[in-house]
Design a protein around this motif. Structure first.
Motif, PDB file in Angstrom:
ATOM      1  N   GLY A  61       4.596   5.720 -39.903  1.00  0.00           N
ATOM      2  CA  GLY A  61       5.990   6.136 -39.791  1.00  0.00           C
ATOM      3  C   GLY A  61       6.299   7.478 -40.418  1.00  0.00           C
ATOM      4  O   GLY A  61       7.427   7.987 -40.280  1.00  0.00           O
ATOM      5  N   ARG A 149       9.901   0.262 -31.742  1.00  0.00           N
ATOM      6  CA  ARG A 149       9.820   0.948 -33.030  1.00  0.00           C
ATOM      7  C   ARG A 149       9.891   2.468 -32.826  1.00  0.00           C
ATOM      8  O   ARG A 149       9.689   2.984 -31.728  1.00  0.00           O
ATOM      9  CB  ARG A 149       8.525   0.574 -33.759  1.00  0.00           C
ATOM     10  N   LEU A 150      10.181   3.181 -33.909  1.00  0.00           N
ATOM     11  CA  LEU A 150      10.299   4.638 -33.871  1.00  0.00           C
ATOM     12  C   LEU A 150       9.019   5.270 -33.350  1.00  0.00           C
ATOM     13  O   LEU A 150       7.922   4.970 -33.837  1.00  0.00           O
ATOM     14  CB  LEU A 150      10.618   5.165 -35.270  1.00  0.00           C
ATOM     15  N   ALA A 167      16.228  10.332 -32.665  1.00  0.00           N
ATOM     16  CA  ALA A 167      15.092   9.428 -32.856  1.00  0.00           C
ATOM     17  C   ALA A 167      14.887   8.566 -31.611  1.00  0.00           C
ATOM     18  O   ALA A 167      15.812   7.874 -31.166  1.00  0.00           O
ATOM     19  CB  ALA A 167      15.331   8.539 -34.073  1.00  0.00           C
ATOM     20  N   TRP A 343      18.997  10.732 -36.433  1.00  0.00           N
ATOM     21  CA  TRP A 343      18.281  10.522 -37.693  1.00  0.00           C
ATOM     22  C   TRP A 343      19.117  11.046 -38.851  1.00  0.00           C
ATOM     23  O   TRP A 343      19.586  12.186 -38.830  1.00  0.00           O
ATOM     24  CB  TRP A 343      16.947  11.245 -37.635  1.00  0.00           C
ATOM     25  N   GLY A 346      16.802   9.233 -43.670  1.00  0.00           N
ATOM     26  CA  GLY A 346      15.552   8.505 -43.573  1.00  0.00           C
ATOM     27  C   GLY A 346      15.483   7.420 -42.529  1.00  0.00           C
ATOM     28  O   GLY A 346      14.529   6.635 -42.508  1.00  0.00           O
ATOM     29  N   ALA A 347      16.473   7.343 -41.618  1.00  0.00           N
ATOM     30  CA  ALA A 347      16.452   6.306 -40.591  1.00  0.00           C
ATOM     31  C   ALA A 347      17.410   6.696 -39.464  1.00  0.00           C
ATOM     32  O   ALA A 347      18.350   7.468 -39.670  1.00  0.00           O
ATOM     33  CB  ALA A 347      16.867   4.954 -41.171  1.00  0.00           C
TER      34      ALA A 347
END
Length: 469
Positions: A61, A149-150, A167, A343, A346-347
């Protein structure tokens, strides 16, 4: 979409490379005069680079900022990151140190991969792409997991302000299958030539990942290539992809002998109907436009099986759900091609609700065809009237100039008026005024006709309307 794939143990790079493994000796990438790779060589290059990335001890990640130019190192490193469980963040090579420093701060990269001569974030240590190559990462060690997932992060063009970090999930590459029939008419024997730079996401997706995912050939002109028509002839391109500006430039040259070409693709900004008509007259092939954005790639288009009616961009692609509310186009938030979110901290910040507002102003015909009227934040306001620049530009498209754009400028006394900026021969302003008068209401007509050597565009060829004045 691709139901037979295990989306619980998915990897976008493994998916993109899979078709080529069955035809390893067929050409995958051609940069005329510079580079020629077979599908087998491409897979080997990705696996070696993934091996080098895995050996660096990065965490799954972690973001990897790509500062790479117009070479095969860009897609190889992008795919290698995905194969190794890392998150590639492609960026335009022309960004300045100040620009890329600000953007890098948003994604906090654990590694910067940079070529010499390309600006990197202030104070960042960077590794050259070739220094990453090592023993290939074996399939047993490929990072697999949920397709949700990313997978990667891209930046918006920033044409409406500060670029945003978008993202996307691994599944976004599966969602691109809607374009194969809904826009490209893509086949395994195609030779797709894309006129954009490697590090533009339009080139990455349409010009590289999609052809490779079906086992076709990707052709990218070398840096500085001028005669794109000659390259199309020499490399027997069957599909050509570019921005409307590239098509306008090509129409000023020799377009004979494009015998292999089946059709062209246009995206990046609205395709003028006059350009589409002129291209067909010159080549005998159609131009198919797509409407999209960094947040959802393309989702509306014409295609060989269902060309867009004149004046429209086409229809929602197979599997896409769209609607128009108050003149704005919205995409269903369960669309697998839609971003995970912007984004921040951090997410990705999840997209709320059932519909994502694209910010595109459109009208939808009874048959579902969609006409793009411009961006909601692109409206001009001369004299207090709301004016769509795209509408005015469409009305002026037949003037004897190479290209034209409209914007607002202030004149003596402080009044804001509509101006037409054009490239090409000097206009007879009396005839230009008459042309506009016959087609536009008074408040939509340019008050000034301003000749320029070139229109301001960003690295991806998009018009920077704010810089016209």
């Amino acid at each position: 979409m691709v139901e037979e794939m295990d989306q619980a143990a998915f990897n976008l790079a493994a998916y993109v490379l899979a078709a080529g493994r069955t035809r390893a000796d067929r050409p995958a990438l051609i940069v005329p005069g510079v580079q020629r790779w077979t599908h087998g060589a491409l897979a080997d290059a990705v696996e070696r680079r993934a091996g080098g990335l895995a050996a660096r001890g990065l965490m799954p990640g972690d973001r990897v900022l790509l500062r790479l130019g117009n070479s095969g190192d860009f897609p190889v490193t992008f795919l290698a990151c995905a194969l190794a469980g890392l998150v590639p963040v492609p960026t335009a090579a022309g960004l300045t140190e100040r620009e890329i420093t600000r953007m890098a701060a948003l994604v906090d990269p654990a590694l910067v991969v940079a070529e010499a001569g390309i600006a990197r974030p202030t104070g960042a240590d960077a590794v050259a792409p070739g220094a990453l190559d090592a023993a290939p990462l074996p399939p047993a060690d490929w990072a697999r997991g949920s397709a949700d997932r990313l997978g990667y992060i891209v930046f918006t063009s920033g044409s409406g302000g500060t670029p945003k970090a978008v993202a996307h999930a691994h599944r976004a590459v599966l969602a691109r299958r809607a374009m194969w029939d809904g826009w490209y008419g893509l086949r395994a024997d195609d030779r797709m030539m894309h006129a954009g730079a490697f590090n533009w996401t339009y080139t990455l997706g349409t010009g590289l990942l999609d052809p490779w995912a079906i086992g076709a050939t990707a052709i990218v002109p070398p840096p500085g290539a001028v005669d794109l028509a000659a390259l199309m002839r020499a490399e027997e391109a069957t599909i050509f992809a570019a921005t409307p500006g590239i098509y306008r430039r090509l129409l000023r040259g020799d377009l004979s002998g494009l015998d292999a070409l089946r059709h062209g693709l246009s995206a990046g900004e609205r395709l003028p109907e006059a350009t589409r008509t002129a291209w067909h007259a010159a080549t005998g092939t159609d131009l198919h436009e797509a409407l999209g954005m960094s947040e959802c790639s393309t989702f509306v288009s014409g295609c060989p099986e269902r060309p867009a009616p004149p004046g429209t961009s086409g229809y929602a692609q197979p599997g896409r759900r769209v609607r128009v509310v108050d003149g704005r186009l919205q995409v269903a938030t369960d669309d697998p091609g839609l971003m995970l979110g912007y984004w921040a901290d951090g997410a990705p910040v999840p997209v709320a609700g059932d519909w994502f507002d694209t910010g595109d102003r459109v009208t939808m015909r009874a048959d579902g065809a969609i006409r793009h009227e411009g961006r909601a934040d692109d409206l001009l306001n001369p004299g207090g009237f709301r004016v769509s620049p795209q509408e005015v530009e469409a009305a002026l498209a037949n003037l004897p100039v190479h290209e034209i754009a409209v914007g607002c400028t202030r004149v003596a006394g402080g009044a804001e008026v509509l101006a037409a900026y054009y490239v090409g021969p000097l206009l007879d302003e009396g005839l230009a005024d008459a042309h506009a008068t016959a087609r536009l209401a008074a408040y939509k007509r340019p008050r000034l006709w301003l000749r320029r050597k070139a229109l301001p565009r960003n690295a991806n060829g998009k018009l920077r309307r704010r810089d016209l004045a």
